[in-house]
Write a protein that holds these residues in place. Structure first.
Motif, mmCIF file in Angstrom:
data_model
loop_
_atom_site.group_PDB
_atom_site.id
_atom_site.type_symbol
_atom_site.label_atom_id
_atom_site.label_comp_id
_atom_site.label_asym_id
_atom_site.label_seq_id
_atom_site.Cartn_x
_atom_site.Cartn_y
_atom_site.Cartn_z
ATOM 1 N N GLY A 270 67.129 42.922 102.026
ATOM 2 C CA GLY A 270 68.400 43.636 102.081
ATOM 3 C C GLY A 270 68.645 44.248 103.444
ATOM 4 O O GLY A 270 67.861 44.075 104.383
ATOM 5 N N VAL A 271 69.752 44.965 103.551
ATOM 6 C CA VAL A 271 70.133 45.605 104.806
ATOM 7 C C VAL A 271 70.601 47.020 104.532
ATOM 8 O O VAL A 271 71.026 47.364 103.422
ATOM 9 C CB VAL A 271 71.263 44.822 105.520
ATOM 10 N N LYS A 272 70.485 47.847 105.560
ATOM 11 C CA LYS A 272 71.099 49.172 105.526
ATOM 12 C C LYS A 272 72.115 49.226 106.656
ATOM 13 O O LYS A 272 71.802 48.898 107.805
ATOM 14 C CB LYS A 272 70.060 50.285 105.696
ATOM 15 N N LEU A 273 73.342 49.607 106.319
ATOM 16 C CA LEU A 273 74.433 49.662 107.279
ATOM 17 C C LEU A 273 74.742 51.119 107.606
ATOM 18 O O LEU A 273 75.049 51.908 106.705
ATOM 19 C CB LEU A 273 75.669 48.965 106.718
ATOM 20 N N TYR A 274 74.656 51.465 108.892
ATOM 21 C CA TYR A 274 74.930 52.832 109.342
ATOM 22 C C TYR A 274 76.347 52.902 109.916
ATOM 23 O O TYR A 274 76.745 52.051 110.712
ATOM 24 C CB TYR A 274 73.936 53.251 110.425
ATOM 25 N N SER A 275 77.080 53.948 109.509
ATOM 26 C CA SER A 275 78.432 54.136 110.017
ATOM 27 C C SER A 275 78.690 55.628 110.201
ATOM 28 O O SER A 275 77.955 56.469 109.667
ATOM 29 C CB SER A 275 79.458 53.525 109.056
ATOM 30 N N LEU A 276 79.728 55.958 110.953
ATOM 31 C CA LEU A 276 80.008 57.352 111.309
ATOM 32 C C LEU A 276 81.473 57.690 111.097
ATOM 33 O O LEU A 276 82.362 56.878 111.380
ATOM 34 C CB LEU A 276 79.639 57.612 112.776
ATOM 35 N N CYS A 277 81.705 58.901 110.619
ATOM 36 C CA CYS A 277 83.046 59.479 110.567
ATOM 37 C C CYS A 277 82.937 60.914 111.061
ATOM 38 O O CYS A 277 82.085 61.672 110.588
ATOM 39 C CB CYS A 277 83.598 59.431 109.143
ATOM 40 N N VAL A 278 83.764 61.286 112.032
ATOM 41 C CA VAL A 278 83.706 62.621 112.636
ATOM 42 C C VAL A 278 84.901 63.436 112.173
ATOM 43 O O VAL A 278 86.042 62.957 112.215
ATOM 44 C CB VAL A 278 83.685 62.533 114.173
ATOM 45 N N LEU A 279 84.629 64.652 111.743
ATOM 46 C CA LEU A 279 85.687 65.621 111.444
ATOM 47 C C LEU A 279 85.717 66.613 112.600
ATOM 48 O O LEU A 279 84.895 67.533 112.677
ATOM 49 C CB LEU A 279 85.421 66.340 110.121
ATOM 50 N N GLN A 280 86.629 66.408 113.526
ATOM 51 C CA GLN A 280 86.709 67.275 114.693
ATOM 52 C C GLN A 280 87.397 68.586 114.311
ATOM 53 O O GLN A 280 88.547 68.599 113.859
ATOM 54 C CB GLN A 280 87.474 66.594 115.825
ATOM 55 N N THR A 281 86.689 69.664 114.471
ATOM 56 C CA THR A 281 87.221 70.990 114.131
ATOM 57 C C THR A 281 87.575 71.729 115.411
ATOM 58 O O THR A 281 86.809 71.730 116.377
ATOM 59 C CB THR A 281 86.179 71.796 113.339
ATOM 60 N N SER A 282 88.752 72.338 115.410
ATOM 61 C CA SER A 282 89.201 73.060 116.597
ATOM 62 C C SER A 282 90.307 74.019 116.202
ATOM 63 O O SER A 282 91.140 73.707 115.345
ATOM 64 C CB SER A 282 89.697 72.081 117.661
ATOM 65 N N GLU A 283 90.290 75.199 116.802
ATOM 66 C CA GLU A 283 91.351 76.163 116.522
ATOM 67 C C GLU A 283 92.701 75.650 117.000
ATOM 68 O O GLU A 283 93.733 75.913 116.387
ATOM 69 C CB GLU A 283 91.023 77.498 117.194
ATOM 70 N N THR A 284 92.709 74.894 118.098
ATOM 71 C CA THR A 284 93.979 74.379 118.623
ATOM 72 C C THR A 284 94.566 73.308 117.714
ATOM 73 O O THR A 284 95.770 73.092 117.701
ATOM 74 C CB THR A 284 93.775 73.790 120.032
ATOM 75 N N LEU A 285 93.686 72.618 116.935
ATOM 76 C CA LEU A 285 94.182 71.595 116.016
ATOM 77 C C LEU A 285 94.735 72.189 114.729
ATOM 78 O O LEU A 285 95.424 71.511 113.969
ATOM 79 C CB LEU A 285 93.047 70.619 115.661
#
Length: 339
Positions: A270-285
């Protein structure tokens, strides 16, 4: 002049054990009735007649034989009920319109259309494996103000085993890292550290066997290869490669041999698939901005099954708000998929 003659096929193997002999006889009978032998022989002739004979033609033979077997299996359904029975597992809605659970089972969550085509008992057999290869939050150290969440799921054709497909050739596990924090570059570095740590953890535990890691280097499918020794010896190159792979929007892939039960009696590739999702936090946003590093947002919802409701809902909430609740602000890093 020597006369040509047709080479006879080898005799069928036999077994001294009655149970094994019955199984083998049944298999040979199936091969003869379904003409799989002739199909394989024809494939062999076609491959060998080609201008360039492959160094190892057997993978081609096996692939063609599987395709033929699948066509036979599908054609054996003479009435629509045969197909419908594999695509009508009942589902239960949740507070999020795009997330449902499989009725009567607490371990299968995802898109309702996908869940109707999966077999919950078949997926339950992979539950121990997914839990075992998912790193606990206690070892994911990132430091304030960053937080890391891991959303594991079963993905790919393996989610349809026992329904639309026969037993899968390999089990694919998705490991999606959701990292929240103000700086996307820092988040990508933390992600690379997490991938490195998880690969080394797999090697050190010894329950599963790591064969190699493929790190995408271009969106056209090129990748850099690292075996388990090179991951340790070339840490800097590996970390840099994982960070650069985010630009390709393709997952890092670890090829493994999984131990599929706690007793260690069964193994499967089998395989393991790595992926990323970023939640950018900022007061200006004035909220959060979602930076998705997959091929397109929500792609995992339409190709995977989560084993925890909270994980499925957490993934969907990054893109689609619940009823009556505002969702994240900002733009997607990747454009939405077109229907």
């Amino acid at each position: 002049m020597a006369t040509s003659r047709t080479t006879e096929r080898p005799a069928l193997p036999t077994s001294s054990e009655p149970a094994a002999a019955r199984h083998l006889n049944g298999l040979c009978k199936y091969v003869v009735e379904k003409r799989l032998q002739k199909s394989l022989e024809k494939t062999c002739v076609e491959v060998m007649k080609g201008a360039k004979v492959p160094r190892n033609p057997y993978p081609v033979f096996v692939q063609r034989a599987r395709q033929q077997a699948e066509r036979i299996r599908l054609s054996s359904w003479t009435i629509p009920e045969g197909f419908q029975s594999s695509t009508t597992f009942p589902t239960e809605p949740t507070a999020l319109g795009h997330v449902a659970g499989s009725k009567g089972f607490s371990h299968v969550w995802g898109h309702p259309v996908v869940l109707r085509c999966v077999s919950p008992p078949a997926i339950e057999r992979a539950a121990w494996l997914i839990e075992d290869v998912t790193p606990p939050l206690s070892i994911l150290r990132c430091g304030q103000p960053y937080t890391i969440q891991v959303l594991p799921a079963l993905t790919g054709p393996s989610i349809f085993s026992d329904t639309l497909f026969p037993a899968p050739h390999e089990l694919a596990i998705l490991q999606l890292y959701v990292i929240a924090g103000p700086d996307p570059e820092r988040a990508s570095a933390l992600y690379a550290d997490c991938v490195l740590g998880d690969v080394l953890r797999t090697v050190q535990q010894g329950r599963h066997y790591l064969l190699r890691v493929k790190v995408p280097s271009s969106s056209e499918g090129h990748f850099d290869l690292f075996n388990k020794e090179e991951v340790e010896a070339r840490r800097s190159a590996f970390l840099s490669g994982v960070q650069r792979s985010l630009k390709t929007q393709l997952p890092v892939q670890a090829d493994c041999v999984w131990r599929t039960d706690p007793q260690g009696a069964a193994f499967q590739g089998g395989v393991k698939l790595y992926s990323l999702c970023v939640l950018q936090t900022s007061e200006t946003l004035r909220g959060e901005k979602v930076l998705d590093f997959s091929e397109c947002p929500l792609i995992h919802l339409y190709s995977s099954v989560f084993l925890h409701q909270a994980h499925a809902e957490a993934y969907v909430r990054m893109f689609l708000p619940a009823k009556g609740h505002p969702g994240p602000t900002g733009k997607w890093r990747s454009p939405p998929c077109k229907a």
